[in-house]
Structures are given as C-alpha cells and as structure tokens.
Design an enzyme around this catalytic site. Structure first.
Site, PDB file in Angstrom:
ATOM      1  N   GLU A 264       0.812  -1.226   0.000  1.00 25.51           N
ATOM      2  CA  GLU A 264       0.000   0.000   0.000  1.00 25.51           C
ATOM      3  C   GLU A 264       0.840   1.269   0.000  1.00 25.51           C
ATOM      4  OE1 GLU A 264      -2.774  -0.391   3.254  1.00 25.51           O
ATOM      5  OE2 GLU A 264      -3.770  -2.108   2.347  1.00 25.51           O
TER       6      GLU A 264
ATOM      7  N   ASN B 216       2.421  -5.283  -3.065  1.00 24.77           N
ATOM      8  CA  ASN B 216       1.027  -5.634  -2.776  1.00 24.77           C
ATOM      9  C   ASN B 216       0.202  -4.362  -2.553  1.00 24.77           C
ATOM     10  OD1 ASN B 216      -0.811  -7.930  -2.044  1.00 24.77           O
ATOM     11  ND2 ASN B 216      -0.877  -6.923  -0.037  1.00 24.77           N
TER      12      ASN B 216
ATOM     13  N   HIS C  26     -10.167  -6.723  -2.106  1.00 27.49           N
ATOM     14  CA  HIS C  26     -11.263  -6.568  -1.131  1.00 27.49           C
ATOM     15  C   HIS C  26     -12.421  -5.895  -1.864  1.00 27.49           C
ATOM     16  CE1 HIS C  26      -8.729  -7.694   2.238  1.00 27.49           C
ATOM     17  NE2 HIS C  26      -7.809  -6.825   1.846  1.00 27.49           N
TER      18      HIS C  26
ATOM     19  N   GLU D 224      -5.643 -11.070  -0.977  1.00 24.22           N
ATOM     20  CA  GLU D 224      -6.477 -10.821   0.213  1.00 24.22           C
ATOM     21  C   GLU D 224      -7.955 -10.833  -0.154  1.00 24.22           C
ATOM     22  OE1 GLU D 224      -5.191  -7.332   2.394  1.00 24.22           O
ATOM     23  OE2 GLU D 224      -3.079  -7.751   2.011  1.00 24.22           O
TER      24      GLU D 224
ATOM     25  N   ASP E 153     -11.701 -10.961  -0.538  1.00 22.40           N
ATOM     26  CA  ASP E 153     -12.995 -11.133   0.114  1.00 22.40           C
ATOM     27  C   ASP E 153     -14.004 -10.292  -0.653  1.00 22.40           C
ATOM     28  OD1 ASP E 153     -12.265  -8.609   1.210  1.00 22.40           O
ATOM     29  OD2 ASP E 153     -12.132  -9.359   3.258  1.00 22.40           O
TER      30      ASP E 153
HETATM   31  C1  XIL Z   1      -6.050  -6.253   8.401  1.00 23.99           C
HETATM   32  C2  XIL Z   1      -6.348  -7.412   9.341  1.00 23.99           C
HETATM   33  O1  XIL Z   1      -7.218  -8.301   8.695  1.00 23.99           O
HETATM   34  C3  XIL Z   1      -6.960  -6.893  10.629  1.00 23.99           C
HETATM   35  O2  XIL Z   1      -7.076  -7.944  11.575  1.00 23.99           O
HETATM   36  C4  XIL Z   1      -6.123  -5.761  11.212  1.00 23.99           C
HETATM   37  O3  XIL Z   1      -6.787  -5.215  12.325  1.00 23.99           O
HETATM   38  C5  XIL Z   1      -5.865  -4.674  10.190  1.00 23.99           C
HETATM   39  O4  XIL Z   1      -5.273  -5.266   9.036  1.00 23.99           O
HETATM   40  N1  XIL Z   1      -4.803  -4.677   3.730  1.00 23.99           N
HETATM   41  C6  XIL Z   1      -3.755  -5.441   4.213  1.00 23.99           C
HETATM   42  C7  XIL Z   1      -3.966  -6.297   5.405  1.00 23.99           C
HETATM   43  O5  XIL Z   1      -2.686  -5.492   3.594  1.00 23.99           O
HETATM   44  O6  XIL Z   1      -2.802  -6.420   6.187  1.00 23.99           O
HETATM   45  C8  XIL Z   1      -5.102  -5.788   6.260  1.00 23.99           C
HETATM   46  O7  XIL Z   1      -5.324  -6.735   7.293  1.00 23.99           O
HETATM   47  C9  XIL Z   1      -6.342  -5.573   5.418  1.00 23.99           C
HETATM   48  C10 XIL Z   1      -6.089  -4.542   4.349  1.00 23.99           C
END
Ligand code: XIL
Length: 302
Positions: free
Chosen positions: A127, A170, A206, A235, A237
């Site tokens: 990020e 990422n 996401h 990641e 979802d």
């Molecule tokens: C999130 C986790 O799922 C949570 O448990 C935590 O509180 C915050 O981070 N992008 C990412 C992940 O790269 O590391 C994040 O994970 C979600 C968004």
C-alpha cells in the site's frame, strides 16, 4: 478434486487463507484450514508492530506458530508484510532519515532471514500508493523521509536477505485499470527495465458494492504479467451472500486462471466469524464453518 487446495493444485496454483494464530486452537477453524487450503498468510503476525515492537528486539512467537502449523501440514506460507505505513510501531516514525534507512534494511533482513527458505512469496512493500487519480506515493515515514528510492532499496535488501523468496509489491484498488494501477504498473516496468529485483504483484481484492470486481480484472492482471512478473490475488474477500456473491467469486477465479502467471489466490480469512470486515459475510465459510454458495462456486470454477 474435492477441496480448494487440491482443485487449485490441478491448475498449478495454490489456494490460501489468511490465518490468525489465536484461532488455531479452535478445532473447526484448524480442521477447515488444514482440509481446504494449501497456503497461509499470517493476518497480522508478521507485521512490523508484531515482529519488532521496539527497535532491535524481534518477536516471532505467533508468526512462528502459524509457519510451523502450515509447514508441518505441507502448506505454503506467504509473508505479509515488511514495509507498510500501517501497524508500524511509533518508534519507526520518530527516526531521522539515516536511522530510518538502517532500521528499514535491518527489519527486512532480520525478518526474512528468520524465515529463510520457508516463505514462497513476501510482500516486501504494501500500500505505497495513494488512492484516486494522482498516481502519487502515499505519505509514510519511509516516503516522507527517504523519498521514492526507499522502495527499490527495500527490494534490493530483500533479495539479499532471502534469494529464494519471490518478492512482491502488494496493494488494493489496483485490480482494474485505473490511475493507481497505472502508477504501480509504471513502477514495476521501471524496476524490470533497471534490474531492480521484483517477482510478483499482489492484488488484494477486497470487493464490495462501492468497490466491485472490475470488468477489466483479467486484462489488468495480464498487463502486469506481460511485464515479466507473477501476479497473485492476495487478500480476496467479497461482500454479499448467495448467488450474487458466488458469481463474483467465480469471476475472480476465472480471471486468475485465464492468466498463466496468476500463480495463486488467497482469501482474507477462513470464516465469516473472524473476518476483518466486522459484521460482514465476505468469505467462503459461514460462522459455523459451513460451505457457502461462494465456496461451491470457487470449487466449480477451479
Ligand atoms: C487487516 C487485518 O485483517 C486486521 O485484523 C487488522 O486489524 C488490520 O489489518 N490490507 C492489508 C492487510 O494489507 O494487512 C489488512 O489486514 C487488510 C487490508
């Protein structure tokens, strides 16, 4: 095949889940993980605040728990993440440029060497770009004090620390073709042209109604792959339920499978019960570990 991991393996891919160490003792959590998935990503346990809470003191207990669990069951591990503006202990932001550079390189080196040879891919940087149309880097201690060059320094340090690991950039909101993904694309193209070590790009993925699965997902994955890097869905979802959610999951899987360099998919959790999307139901297993329509859609698409 009758599990996500086995079905993905038939396609030459892995299928992973983000895992929290504190849930591994819950029998249905562990058995769902162990049965269905072939890769794990520690959800928080490898982040800077967990691994180096005070300068020079490294704590690997909960990350080791996940890595040991995975490796003893033949699952691969993704490393997440080394250089990120968030979940960063306060001491890092208080350093001056010279100390910050050495702290960053030391952090990368110590964490990667601890897991040397045990991590298939590392999110070296996470990020680092802003949302929106600017294509600019996001403010962070690294960006603000070291400038754009911190990124390639991080990747060069990472290559030296564990030459066997794939080194990934990422991010989110880079799944479709837009100003932010263009900025990442230009960075990767520049790295490849100049020999800066980078092997993969992770697309967090996401998705929800405000940020749906983009129509040009496959095309975007392919243009990155054409730069000579692997792409991974890291990641995943997707908010929703029922057939709509299942159809969205299916389209994500098909987009990955259509790109030969899309090497694997990770969903951001095992069960809706522990999703980071509080109150949401974005995953493949419900709170009782029952397979959802989204699960069946993924299995069918693999
Ligand atoms: C999130 C986790 O799922 C949570 O448990 C935590 O509180 C915050 O981070 N992008 C990412 C992940 O790269 O590391 C994040 O994970 C979600 C968004």
């Amino acid at each position: 095949a009758s599990t996500l991991g086995a079905a993905a393996a038939e396609q030459g891919r892995y299928f992973g889940a983000a895992v929290a160490a504190n849930h591994l003792g819950e029998t249905p959590y562990a058995s769902t993980l162990d049965t269905e998935f072939s890769s794990v990503t520690p959800e928080n346990e490898m982040k800077w605040d967990a691994t180096e809470p005070t300068r020079g003191t490294f704590t690997f207990g909960s990350a080791d728990q996940i890595v040991n669990h995975a490796q003893s069951r033949g699952m691969k591990v993704r490393g997440h993440t080394l250089v990120w503006y968030s979940q960063l202990p306060g001491w890092v932001g208080n350093l001056g440029a010279t100390d910050l550079r050495s702290a960053m390189n030391n952090h990368i080196t110590q964490v990667m060497q601890h897991y040397q040879g045990r991590i298939h891919s590392w999110d070296v940087a996470n990020e680092a770009f802003q949302d929106g149309d600017s294509g600019a880097r996001r403010s962070s201690p690294f960006q603000d004090k070291l400038g754009d060059g911190y990124m390639e320094e991080a990747f060069r340090t990472a290559r030296a620390a564990d030459p066997a690991a794939k080194l990934c950039y990422n991010d989110y909101n880079i799944e479709g073709i837009n100003a932010k993904s263009n900025a990442v694309y230009n960075m990767v193209r520049d790295f490849k042209a100049r020999g800066v070590p980078i092997d993969c790009v992770g697309f967090q993925s996401h998705f929800n109604s405000a940020s749906p699965v983009p129509y040009d997902y496959r095309e975007n994955l392919q243009r990155f792959a054409d730069l000579g890097v692997d792409v991974q869905i890291t990641e995943l979802d997707i908010e929703g339920s029922g057939t709509a959610q299942a159809d969205n999951y299916s389209s994500v899987v098909r987009s990955c499978l259509a790109v030969s360099r899309c090497t694997g998919i990770t969903v951001w959790g095992v069960t809706d019960k522990y999703s980071w999307r509080a109150g949401g139901t974005p995953l493949l297993f419900d709170g009782n570990y029952t397979k959802k329509p989204a699960y069946n859609a993924v299995l069918a698409a693999l």
